[in-house]
Design an enzyme around this catalytic site. Sequence first.
Site, PDB file in Angstrom:
ATOM      1  N   LEU A  22     -23.465  -1.882   8.319  1.00 20.86           N
ATOM      2  CA  LEU A  22     -22.141  -1.740   8.226  1.00 20.86           C
ATOM      3  C   LEU A  22     -21.520  -1.243   6.837  1.00 20.86           C
ATOM      4  O   LEU A  22     -20.722  -0.521   6.837  1.00 20.86           O
ATOM      5  CB  LEU A  22     -21.420  -3.186   8.548  1.00 20.86           C
ATOM      6  CG  LEU A  22     -21.393  -3.714   9.949  1.00 20.86           C
ATOM      7  CD1 LEU A  22     -21.015  -5.128  10.044  1.00 20.86           C
ATOM      8  CD2 LEU A  22     -20.781  -2.618  10.974  1.00 20.86           C
ATOM      9  N   GLU A  42     -31.973   4.947   6.240  1.00 25.45           N
ATOM     10  CA  GLU A  42     -32.062   3.803   6.834  1.00 25.45           C
ATOM     11  C   GLU A  42     -33.445   3.571   7.543  1.00 25.45           C
ATOM     12  O   GLU A  42     -33.770   4.557   8.360  1.00 25.45           O
ATOM     13  CB  GLU A  42     -30.836   3.468   7.974  1.00 25.45           C
ATOM     14  CG  GLU A  42     -31.288   2.257   8.876  1.00 25.45           C
ATOM     15  CD  GLU A  42     -31.421   0.950   8.040  1.00 25.45           C
ATOM     16  OE1 GLU A  42     -32.271   0.155   8.609  1.00 25.45           O
ATOM     17  OE2 GLU A  42     -30.570   0.585   7.265  1.00 25.45           O
ATOM     18  N   TYR A 216     -14.330 -21.249  30.490  1.00 26.08           N
ATOM     19  CA  TYR A 216     -14.283 -22.216  29.325  1.00 26.08           C
ATOM     20  C   TYR A 216     -13.539 -21.602  28.290  1.00 26.08           C
ATOM     21  O   TYR A 216     -13.390 -22.599  27.366  1.00 26.08           O
ATOM     22  CB  TYR A 216     -15.558 -23.226  29.142  1.00 26.08           C
ATOM     23  CG  TYR A 216     -15.938 -23.806  30.381  1.00 26.08           C
ATOM     24  CD1 TYR A 216     -15.705 -25.004  30.580  1.00 26.08           C
ATOM     25  CD2 TYR A 216     -16.951 -23.327  31.304  1.00 26.08           C
ATOM     26  CE1 TYR A 216     -15.914 -25.582  31.776  1.00 26.08           C
ATOM     27  CE2 TYR A 216     -17.247 -23.826  32.443  1.00 26.08           C
ATOM     28  CZ  TYR A 216     -16.786 -25.134  32.802  1.00 26.08           C
ATOM     29  OH  TYR A 216     -17.086 -25.608  33.822  1.00 26.08           O
ATOM     30  N   ASP A 300     -24.627  -7.373   0.988  1.00 20.45           N
ATOM     31  CA  ASP A 300     -25.658  -8.603   0.976  1.00 20.45           C
ATOM     32  C   ASP A 300     -26.561  -8.126  -0.311  1.00 20.45           C
ATOM     33  O   ASP A 300     -26.788  -9.383  -0.974  1.00 20.45           O
ATOM     34  CB  ASP A 300     -26.446  -8.658   2.277  1.00 20.45           C
ATOM     35  CG  ASP A 300     -25.743  -9.139   3.505  1.00 20.45           C
ATOM     36  OD1 ASP A 300     -24.591  -9.763   3.384  1.00 20.45           O
ATOM     37  OD2 ASP A 300     -26.257  -9.543   4.396  1.00 20.45           O
TER      38      ASP A 300
END
Length: 528
Positions: A22, A42, A216, A300
């Site tokens: 990202l 990458e 739910y 990060d």
Amino acid sequence: MQNNTPNNTPNNTQVLIVGGSLVGLSAALFLSSRGVSTILVEKHRGSSPHPRAIGFTELTLEHYRAVGIADLIPQARPDIRLRRAKVESLTGRWGEETPWTPGQAEPDKGQVSPCTGAAIAQDRLEPILREQALHRGADLRLGVELLSFAETKNGVAAQLRSRDTSEIYEIRADYLIAADGADSPIREQLGIGREGVGFLRTIRSVLFRCEAAEPYLERGIQQFEIEQPGFQAFLTHYPDGRWVLMFSDDEERSEDQLRSAIRRALGQDLPVELITTGRWEMAGRIARSYSRGRVFLAGDAAHQLPPTRGGFGANTGIDDAYNLAWKLDLVLRGVASPALLDTYSAERQPIGWLRHQQTFARPDYRRWAGDRLAGEPLYGAEAMELGQRVSSKAVISTDEGLPPAAHPDAWAGQPGVRAPHVWVNADGRRLSTLDLFAQDFVLMSPDIRWINAGLAVAREQGVPLRSIAVGQQVCFPEDRSFEATFTVSPQGACLVRPDGVVAWRAFGLDADPALILCRSMSQILGRK
């Protein structure tokens, strides 16, 4: 996207990005949107099959809006909240709901921003970023890994290897962005240390589908802390219909054990499709510096934080990239001195540290970090995303003792803070003020003397500065006047940076507006 070798592609670029998740992809998008020559490498061929990031804040969507892709990303309803509750199981007894910021209600989104954020899984967003970065001219090389790098006299030389062909080649770049993850070999080679709460535990998880569990969610809760005798886990739902169950231990489980654990979390034996499993480290570590020489840390690599309801992980990294992109652009164009790049770490490292403190002081993570951050003041979501304050030589302010964050309405044009969002009329179009600040420096004033000064400085100094006459080119609404929005007089002015941060303001008219504006621009751009 192809395997690039030295035989068929250029191997010189202005910026090399290592890491194509990202943050790296966002950096490539922001840079290529400015015309900066960019190569991204990458080592993987695509997105992780087990995405971690699923929530993207208003600020992140504002950045994507600035480069023209916000309409490609489905935005959340203004009233949507990421809500969490303690439960016995999904279909069993539900207990109390746990707030993200205790004692603070979360207002509807879309009031202090033109965006409302997005609930989209990482592996759905990354293809959009790849396509749009490619469309703008970025060179994305997937399946290519970094072997080594070295800073040279005029840039960075990187040795790369195609994982498909094993061919090794070199790329030379003016600058390198390390978006290579929490373990960042680039950061380690630079010798940049980290501090924070450190390692807390290892998380195991399983990604699955269960259509029968969807009803739910109708009560508005999307995250569930499962508490049973002998079984504690965390269950969360992705907007595209996938579920994730996270375990409180680091045990590897067989398929039968995974299904058994899912049944316990759901509370019933519902039909389930297993997709994949994951394993990651919960930790809090912030790099002491985000740059060294011609290398910059982002994401990060700079700040390792766990996923939070505040979106302090990927969103913080995307904000890193947006802060850095315009600075690299102006330095590479010769408009700014390389000293401008020093402001990247000066501005972003304190933001990373603030988010570290805010993460582990909150109830969601306090049980893992202990009481070491007890008493830390907590800032609401809008303050953290839209009201964070930066301080550096690229911001001119004499105010001292200000908090690191506050609700955006409280700042009212404070230098160092994102400019306020107001719907305005610009040449017959309804725009957000933020739409005016997406490319160049912008000087706004109702006083023609400031406008003439801005035009003169742009012409004589060769700086990308637009001057906008308030009341003529842009009209503010009666209940949100320019003067009240930016805390200036009718003779005042406000200077906004290309990243939408207020750089400087003058309450009234200076005796020599061109001179003061010239001096301010020189300081911001690092010129002598």
